[in-house]
Design an enzyme around this catalytic site. Structure first.
Site, PDB file in Angstrom:
ATOM      1  N   ASP A 327       0.819  -1.200   0.000  1.00 48.58           N
ATOM      2  CA  ASP A 327       0.000   0.000   0.000  1.00 48.58           C
ATOM      3  C   ASP A 327       0.863   1.264   0.000  1.00 48.58           C
ATOM      4  O   ASP A 327       1.935   1.312   0.609  1.00 48.58           O
ATOM      5  CB  ASP A 327      -0.889  -0.006   1.247  1.00 48.58           C
ATOM      6  CG  ASP A 327      -1.836   1.158   1.301  1.00 48.58           C
ATOM      7  OD1 ASP A 327      -2.711   1.250   0.429  1.00 48.58           O
ATOM      8  OD2 ASP A 327      -1.701   1.999   2.222  1.00 48.58           O
ATOM      9  N   GLU A 380       1.184  -0.648  -5.140  1.00 50.68           N
ATOM     10  CA  GLU A 380       0.135   0.338  -5.365  1.00 50.68           C
ATOM     11  C   GLU A 380       0.854   1.684  -5.468  1.00 50.68           C
ATOM     12  O   GLU A 380       1.092   2.355  -4.462  1.00 50.68           O
ATOM     13  CB  GLU A 380      -0.887   0.338  -4.229  1.00 50.68           C
ATOM     14  CG  GLU A 380      -2.094   1.219  -4.507  1.00 50.68           C
ATOM     15  CD  GLU A 380      -2.284   2.334  -3.505  1.00 50.68           C
ATOM     16  OE1 GLU A 380      -3.072   3.247  -3.800  1.00 50.68           O
ATOM     17  OE2 GLU A 380      -1.639   2.328  -2.448  1.00 50.68           O
TER      18      GLU A 380
END
Length: 667
Positions: A327, A380
């Site tokens: 993330d 990401e």
């Protein structure tokens, strides 16, 4: 919690036999103790023939550290831990302590205060709002996924289908009772129901959000307090191991969201762990996220890198997960991420790249690549940072895949438009192919796009009723036809109306409504086509796998293209109409003569024998091609044709055949 020390310091007794060796400490200080979780934290052990728990924690700024738990009435100073030379590691032993018991560390700071901290390496944690760590057995689970793990290691992920179902377990389904007001379901029961749905739909993998322990439900698991602990909301660590094992036994891969970018400021967790910044950068211009109110890991400190790299490998080794989705990578790479001028510190070259984070990613991903066991790791990353998926030795960061955030934003910008105005934004749908081979991409329609007043996928679509669903079908077909692996967030495949809310479960009753059911079956047919035809995934990262037929039909908002598998056999022709205008006289250019078999239209897979399925290519230029197919294209029409571009062997002339026969007779 902080208070003055309640007990005078007593000398801790060195453990014999030595549990944490000199080599363990050396590798930890170098950032290369990749199985640090085997020694740090709480482990079953024996001391002088007495069974108990061995504890180890890194707290280099602490004056003293003691174990607190029910056995000593949570009183600091009763069970001091021994500092191990200059490593900053303290170790201790609690006789007779077993699995399933709560504990913390009482840390006496340089200022003389005592603070109580959860174990950074704890394998389990107390259910929030409790904040204690819990001893847990993660070694005795018996796995049954040997076939899956062996097969995974032999596969080339880039040449395989990858269709991911992104799922937040806490809101996928709930079972609210007086004893369980939050409705959390155990991992084992969730596994069975999730497998039933995912297998029926045809996804290849699930991506699970919020598995690492976190104190606040509303963070969705992206503010982690227990990096080594599967959240206790759904059961024990062994329950989660069972879930992964069951998914593997049913042919479904498991990807976890992983958050090495930041951590919360909660007093019981990592922030100012030993009374001073330890896991975070000490300077708030590097150590705090101004937008998120969280701490940033100090990637320049070897022990911190070891904590994170060891954690990544821990999930691969102890839980058999197949991949990590990392993330907020951009927030790690850029020193000025979310900051104004004057609020950040340039690197030694005067740039905005975080050199520590870059080195961390190269180190981590080199280790994962070196495993050669089929493990994947996904970034990401929302910017144009180069070479995210290139090998570290080639100047890249080494990720297996990158989320294609640029494609996602362009796609959604286009799909939200009234069809009348889509012709003016035609390039938003074609631009993605101009850079499709620059990285190994996953096309994503993720949870972030259906929260915070962004609307659910179906409510983003223009029009009313049938038009909304017809728009979304056309959009999903374009996504599946476009180069790149695929990801859909839960609820998007059946047209969830309300925005995602982690506090409530999906509206599963919608699956029985006509429009929603049709959409769900359409996505199911897309997934079946995706996994059946290698042209859909084999050459995702190559120009040989995709070819526009007509990328410029902006006035009619129609896109046509071909997906190829490299053999010329069973290539696929896509035609998609993004307006409600019917084109009864539509013609599409095709690369070769022959028959084109319609395998999917706006109603899903074409299986009805009454439907005309075969279309013959006629000679005559169209779309710059020597042949064309006539196909009456409905409003929001979707069409996928299978065809064979491989040229058949040339027929021999009569003279050649006679010569062949003569040779045969001579023999």
């Amino acid at each position: 919690m902080a208070e003055k020390s309640l007990a005078s310091k007593k000398p801790a007794v060195p453990l014999d036999p030595v549990f944490i060796t000199e080599m363990d400490r050396y590798l930890f200080g170098e950032g290369r103790n990749y199985k640090c979780y085997q020694k740090m934290g709480a482990h079953k052990a024996k001391l002088n023939g007495v069974s108990g728990m061995h504890f180890a924690v890194w707290a280099p700024h602490a004056k003293a550290v003691s174990i607190v738990c029910d056995r000593n009435e949570w009183q600091p100073g009763r069970n001091y831990m021994m500092p191990l030379e200059t490593s900053g590691i303290f170790e201790g032993f609690m006789p007779d302590m077993d699995f399933g018991e709560l504990y913390k560390y009482a840390i006496e700071t340089q200022s003389g205060d005592t603070i109580f901290k959860a174990d950074p390496y704890a394998f389990s944690a107390e259910l929030r709002p409790g904040t204690a760590s819990r001893t847990a057995d993660i070694d005795s689970f018996i796995w049954h996924d040997e076939a899956w793990m062996k097969d995974r290691a032999s596969r080339d992920t880039y040449r395989e289908p990858l269709a991911i179902y992104e799922c937040h377990l806490g809101s996928w389904k709930k079972e609210v009772t007086p004893d369980n007001p939050d409705g959390f379901i155990n991992y084992r029961k969730l596994a069975k129901e999730l497998v039933e749905y995912v297998k029926w739909m045809g996804y290849t993998h699930v991506e699970l959000m919020g598995i690492a322990e976190h104190p606040f439900d509303g963070s969705w698991g992206y503010q982690v307090s227990g990096y080594y602990a599967p959240t206790s909301r759904h059961g024990s660590p062994q329950d989660f191991q069972w879930m992964v094992d069951y998914l593997h036994e049913n042919g479904i891969g498991v990807i976890l969201d992983w958050v090495p970018a930041h951590f919360p400021k909660d007093a019981f967790a990592l922030a100012d762990f030993d009374g001073q910044p330890l896991y975070e950068y000490p300077d708030p211009r590097m150590g705090e996220h101004p937008d998120w109110g969280t701490k940033i890991f100090n990637y320049g400190k070897n022990e911190v890198k070891n904590f994170l790299i060891g954690n990544a490998l821990y999930w691969y080794d102890m839980y058999h997960i197949d991949g990590l989705r990392v993330d907020a990578v951009a927030s790690m790479l850029y020193l000025d991420y979310g900051r104004k001028d004057g609020e950040w510190i340039p690197n030694k070259y005067g740039g905005n790249g975080n050199l520590d984070a870059i080195e961390f990613f190269k180190h981590l991903n080199s280790v994962i690549r070196g495993r050669h066991d089929g493990s994947i790791i996904i970034a990401e990353e929302s910017t144009a940072w180069p070479k995210i998926t290139a090998a570290p030795e080639d100047g890249g960061l080494g990720f297996t895949y990158k989320w294609n955030m640029g494609w996602m934003h362009d796609f959604l910008d286009y799909m939200k438009l009234d069809p009348l105005f889509r012709k003016n934004a035609h390039n938003k749908m074609t631009f993605g192919m101009s850079y499709a081979t620059s990285e190994k991409f996953i096309l994503v329609l993720s949870h972030d796009e259906v929260v915070h007043l962004k609307c659910s996928m179906i409510e983003k679509m223009p029009g009313l009723g049938h038009d909304k669903f017809a728009n979304l079908k056309a959009g999903y077909l374009f996504m599946f036809g476009h180069a790149g692996k695929k990801l859909l967030f839960m609820g998007q495949d059946f047209g969830q109306y309300h925005e995602w809310d982690e506090k409530v479960q999906l509206n599963w009753e919608l699956c029985d409504q006509p429009y929603n059911r049709e959409l769900m079956l359409f996505v199911r047919d897309l997934l079946a086509m995706y996994t059946e035809y290698p042209a859909m995934y084999t050459l995702d990262d190559s120009w040989d796998g995709f070819e526009w037929i007509n990328a410029d039909d902006a006035d009619r908002s129609i896109f046509s293209f071909v997906r190829k598998d490299g053999t010329g056999k069973h290539d696929l022709l896509f035609v998609i109409n993004f307006t409600p205008v019917e084109r009864a006289d539509y013609m599409v250019g095709v690369p070769c003569p022959g028959r084109y078999t319609l395998i999917l239209n706006e109603n899903g897979a074409v299986k009805d024998a009454q439907v005309k399925k075969l279309y013959t290519a006629h000679k005559g230029e169209c779309d710059g091609r020597p042949y064309h197919v006539n196909y009456p294209l409905p409003g929001y029409g979707c069409a996928v044709f299978r065809f064979n571009e491989a040229k058949p062997a040339a027929k021999k002339s009569g003279t050649a055949r006679r010569k062949t026969k003569a040779k045969t007779k001579t023999k």
